[in-house]
Design an enzyme around this catalytic site. Structure first.
Site, mmCIF file in Angstrom:
data_model
loop_
_atom_site.group_PDB
_atom_site.id
_atom_site.type_symbol
_atom_site.label_atom_id
_atom_site.label_comp_id
_atom_site.label_asym_id
_atom_site.label_seq_id
_atom_site.Cartn_x
_atom_site.Cartn_y
_atom_site.Cartn_z
ATOM 1 N N HIS A 47 0.808 -1.111 0.037
ATOM 2 C CA HIS A 47 0.099 -0.210 -0.039
ATOM 3 C C HIS A 47 0.882 1.372 0.130
ATOM 4 O O HIS A 47 1.947 1.370 0.367
ATOM 5 C CB HIS A 47 -0.861 0.093 1.107
ATOM 6 C CG HIS A 47 -0.232 0.127 2.572
ATOM 7 N ND1 HIS A 47 0.312 1.251 3.113
ATOM 8 C CD2 HIS A 47 0.223 -0.922 3.247
ATOM 9 C CE1 HIS A 47 1.049 1.234 4.218
ATOM 10 N NE2 HIS A 47 0.715 -0.155 4.474
ATOM 11 N N GLU A 62 -1.825 -6.885 7.291
ATOM 12 C CA GLU A 62 -0.645 -6.676 7.997
ATOM 13 C C GLU A 62 -0.646 -7.501 9.230
ATOM 14 O O GLU A 62 -1.966 -8.092 9.690
ATOM 15 C CB GLU A 62 -0.265 -5.339 8.271
ATOM 16 C CG GLU A 62 0.868 -5.099 9.011
ATOM 17 C CD GLU A 62 2.197 -5.569 8.268
ATOM 18 O OE1 GLU A 62 2.295 -6.897 8.031
ATOM 19 O OE2 GLU A 62 2.981 -4.537 7.643
#
Length: 235
Positions: free
Chosen positions: A10, A90
């Site tokens: 990202h 994550e």
């Protein structure tokens, strides 16, 4: 023919700028720089696909805001609808999430990074992340092009899996915001090469400032196949 998989981190998030540990915190959104990084990543993928003469058919993202916003930018470029998969999230960093980088580094010094099964601060272990990222890769269709949008620690776990190493035994590689890797039997980084620390210890991203790292050539992961198929510090 086995088609490539593209893996994207990202773009820069608001918490990257504020130097707060994100983990699986849902809400941090992209900054203007992060949106620009997402656009650059989309352009790199589009150009690479054009060179290969193929088109992407699936775009799958972590469901965390910073990843989904990145994926939507890529989706507009590639004319794809974003699918979400929480396995691309994550690493869950438990009570460290929301803390400053400095607080996180101090806490990380107390962890036994040689044990990949140890949950971190009440969150996930390295093996938890490794196994879910491996599961995503195992489900990728090798006859079509897939783009995956994920996060720094999760991508490092994926690279360890592709390289046949356990996460605590793999070289530590910095995966900058907006980084793009093509996986097609080898791993090729598009654009700027990542920073690689050949003698790193697990969790080094929590312990070691970027300034102490060294820049090496992109890693070469030859012979890798798919079977069936954050800013620099804490992500």
């Amino acid at each position: 023919m086995t088609h490539p998989v593209y893996v994207v981190r990202h773009g820069q998030s608001e918490w990257n700028v504020r130097r707060l540990t994100q983990g699986q915190t849902t809400h941090p959104a992209l900054t203007d720089i992060g949106r620009s990084q997402a656009t650059t990543a989309a352009g790199l993928i589009a150009a690479d696909l054009a060179g290969l003469g193929v088109a992407a058919e699936r775009l799958i993202s972590s469901d965390l805001t910073r990843a989904m916003e990145t994926a939507k930018v890529i989706g507009r470029w590639l004319e794809l609808t974003v699918e979400s998969d929480p396995r691309l999230r994550e690493q869950h960093l438990g009570e460290l999430e929301g803390r400053s980088y400095e607080e996180t580094w101090a806490a990380a010094e107390t962890f036994d990074w040689s044990d990949p099964t140890q949950p971190i601060a009440g969150g996930e272990s390295l093996m938890d992340v490794y196994e879910r990222m491996a599961a995503v890769l195992e489900e990728v269709d090798p006859t079509s092009v897939t783009v995956l949008v994920s996060h720094g620690d999760a991508i490092r776990a994926m690279i360890a899996y592709l390289n046949g190493a356990k996460p605590h035994k793999s070289n530590w590689i910095d995966v900058p915001n907006g980084a793009v890797a093509r996986v097609d039997g080898a791993i090729t980084w598009l654009g700027t090469a990542p920073i690689r620390q050949p003698h790193a210890v697990p969790g080094q991203d929590l312990l070691m400032p970027r300034g102490n790292m060294i820049t090496l050539a992109p890693p070469s992961f030859t012979g890798v196949t798919l079977a069936g198929t954050d800013q620099a510090m804490p992500t």
